[in-house]
Enzyme design. Structure first.
Site, PDB file in Angstrom:
ATOM      1  N   THR A   1       0.930  -1.251  -0.022  1.00 56.41           N
ATOM      2  CA  THR A   1      -0.058   0.174  -0.056  1.00 56.41           C
ATOM      3  C   THR A   1       0.949   1.188  -0.127  1.00 56.41           C
ATOM      4  OG1 THR A   1      -2.026   0.936   1.170  1.00 56.41           O
ATOM      5  CG2 THR A   1      -0.239   0.287   2.500  1.00 56.41           C
ATOM      6  N   ASN A   2       0.122   2.557  -0.004  1.00 53.43           N
ATOM      7  CA  ASN A   2       1.018   3.641   0.157  1.00 53.43           C
ATOM      8  C   ASN A   2       0.563   4.465   1.512  1.00 53.43           C
ATOM      9  OD1 ASN A   2       2.892   4.340  -1.951  1.00 53.43           O
ATOM     10  ND2 ASN A   2       1.051   5.053  -3.322  1.00 53.43           N
ATOM     11  N   ALA A   3       1.731   5.155   2.067  1.00 52.70           N
ATOM     12  CA  ALA A   3       1.073   6.068   3.069  1.00 52.70           C
ATOM     13  C   ALA A   3       0.308   6.936   2.822  1.00 52.70           C
ATOM     14  CB  ALA A   3       2.401   6.403   3.778  1.00 52.70           C
TER      15      ALA A   3
END
Ligand code: C5P
Length: 208
Positions: A22-24
């Site tokens: 995922t991405n922050a």
């Protein structure tokens, strides 16, 4: 008054039933932009990945998990909108193969083969009809203006918001709104709610 699509939050790309890339991204910038747009009298549709932030109740919310799902919801929604703001941080890579069962540990390094996911903002840029507009975001750690302008062109955006990595997990943001020629339309610093309000005013004024 306009109908505006806002993409927000991260997406997830599963490796197996329990693990994902995922991405922050908290979705806070998307939520702040949605509130600002609603307060200005616009109609807002949010397509969001998994977040814990609360979106304004007056926005229509479409929840998605993967980048492909976000792409599908965003392209379908954009067809009925005047403009789109790409505030999401979609996961850019996905495993070439998703394992149906949980990957068991073997004590050996695990090699993952990743392929790129589709670019949602670029797809909206290509889908744009006359009169529609697309605003992207670019989070850069260096050469912010230059890199953001290159992204604007590549993704066929009308404007792009350049910000830095300090925006991640922060209630503050420090942004520049750039046009295709690299002109700084606005430089805004403050908490994300203030930044969103000022950004939205500048965007709608520029787009008119
Ligand atoms: O290429 P980069 O991820 O830096 O571009 C950022 C912009 O592109 C943001 O507006 C983001 O929402 C959008 N984006 C997207 N789909 C992707 C990756 C980024 O819409 N797969």
């Amino acid at each position: 008054m306009a109908r505006i699509l806002i993409t927000s939050g991260p997406t997830r790309q599963y490796l197996d039933p329990v693990r994902y890339l995922t991405n922050a991204s908290s979705g806070r910038m998307g939520a702040a932009l949605a509130s600002a747009a609603i307060n200005e009298g616009h109609e807002v549709v949010i397509v969001s990945g998994p977040v814990s932030v609360e979106y304004p109740l007056r926005a229509k919310l479409i929840n998605v998990v993967t980048t492909d799902e976000m792409l599908e919801a965003a392209t379908e929604t954009f067809a009925k909108c005047d403009g789109a703001i790409g505030a999401a941080a979609p996961c850019d890579y996905m495993p070439r193969f998703i394992q149906k069962q949980k990957i068991a540990k073997t004590g050996e390094p695990l090699q993952l083969e990743l392929v790129e996911t589709p670019d949602i903002v670029a797809t909206l840029g290509q889908q744009k009809r006359r009169g529609q507009w697309v605003v992207g975001f670019a989070l850069e750690t260096q050469d912010r203006r230059f890199r953001a302008t290159v992204k604007l062109e590549k993704k066929l955006c009308d404007l792009i918001v350049s910000n830095g990595p300090q925006a991640i997990d922060s209630d503050q943001n420090d942004v520049e709104l750039l046009d295709g020629a690299g002109n700084v339309i606005a430089a805004i610093h403050g908490n994300k709610e203030i930044v969103a309000r000022k950004l939205l005013k500048k965007i709608t004024k520029f787009i008119q």
